[in-house]
Each structure stands twice: as structure tokens, then as C-alpha cells.
Design an enzyme around this catalytic site. Structure first.
Site, mmCIF file in Angstrom:
data_model
loop_
_atom_site.group_PDB
_atom_site.id
_atom_site.type_symbol
_atom_site.label_atom_id
_atom_site.label_comp_id
_atom_site.label_asym_id
_atom_site.label_seq_id
_atom_site.Cartn_x
_atom_site.Cartn_y
_atom_site.Cartn_z
ATOM 1 N N ARG A 290 36.350 -54.938 59.756
ATOM 2 C CA ARG A 290 35.373 -55.601 61.441
ATOM 3 C C ARG A 290 33.983 -54.459 61.278
ATOM 4 N NH1 ARG A 290 35.149 -60.345 61.360
ATOM 5 N NH2 ARG A 290 34.773 -59.932 63.334
ATOM 6 N N CYS A 291 33.076 -54.492 61.204
ATOM 7 C CA CYS A 291 32.173 -53.900 62.402
ATOM 8 C C CYS A 291 31.925 -52.800 62.970
ATOM 9 C CB CYS A 291 30.681 -54.848 62.470
ATOM 10 S SG CYS A 291 29.141 -54.223 63.035
ATOM 11 N N PRO A 292 32.089 -51.760 63.097
ATOM 12 C CA PRO A 292 31.218 -51.553 62.048
ATOM 13 C C PRO A 292 31.698 -50.519 60.766
ATOM 14 C CG PRO A 292 31.195 -49.482 63.165
ATOM 15 C CD PRO A 292 32.381 -50.475 63.761
#
Length: 76
Positions: A16-18
Site C-alpha cells: 500500500r501507499c507509500p
């Protein structure tokens, strides 16, 4: 290997981001200037985050050659 073929592929699928952008930032300096690094990322945020990071860091975003893949040219 041509200049457009990735010199390195970073597999960030499932992250997942980041995390994909962090992985890109850590690895891009390891490839020669002018070469391409490909980030594999299936987090929907990557489609915005990677081009935005390229703009901020003056790297060349080359687009998405296939689903969940993002190519960046190391500009130095």
C-alpha cells in the site's frame, strides 16, 4: 537491452501507499542515468503517486506500459 527496457523491476504488488514510492526512491539511484526502472504496484494510489513523485524529483515518468506497471527514466 535497449534504453526503453527496464534496467530493474521493483515488485511492490500487494503493498500500500507509500511503499511503492519509497521503494522507487531507494532504488532509482542504483541504475545508470538514462535507464528505466519499472515499478509493479497494484495499489490504486500508485497511478497518482508515482507520476507526482517524478515531477517533484525531476525524474521522467514514461507511463504505464501494462496494468500495474509504471516506468520511470532516471534523469540524474
Amino acid at each position: 537491452m535497449t534504453a526503453e527496457e527496464p534496467a530493474e523491476v521493483i515488485d511492490c504488488l500487494g503493498q500500500r501507499c507509500p511503499l511503492p514510492v519509497i521503494a522507487l526512491a531507494k532504488r532509482i539511484t542504483a541504475i545508470p542515468v538514462g535507464r528505466v526502472i519499472r515499478v509493479l504496484a497494484d495499489d490504486p494510489a500508485a497511478a497518482n503517486d508515482i507520476p507526482a513523485w517524478c515531477r517533484m524529483k525531476s525524474q521522467e515518468y514514461l507511463g504505464s506500459p501494462e496494468p500495474s506497471a509504471f516506468d520511470v527514466r532516471h534523469t540524474g
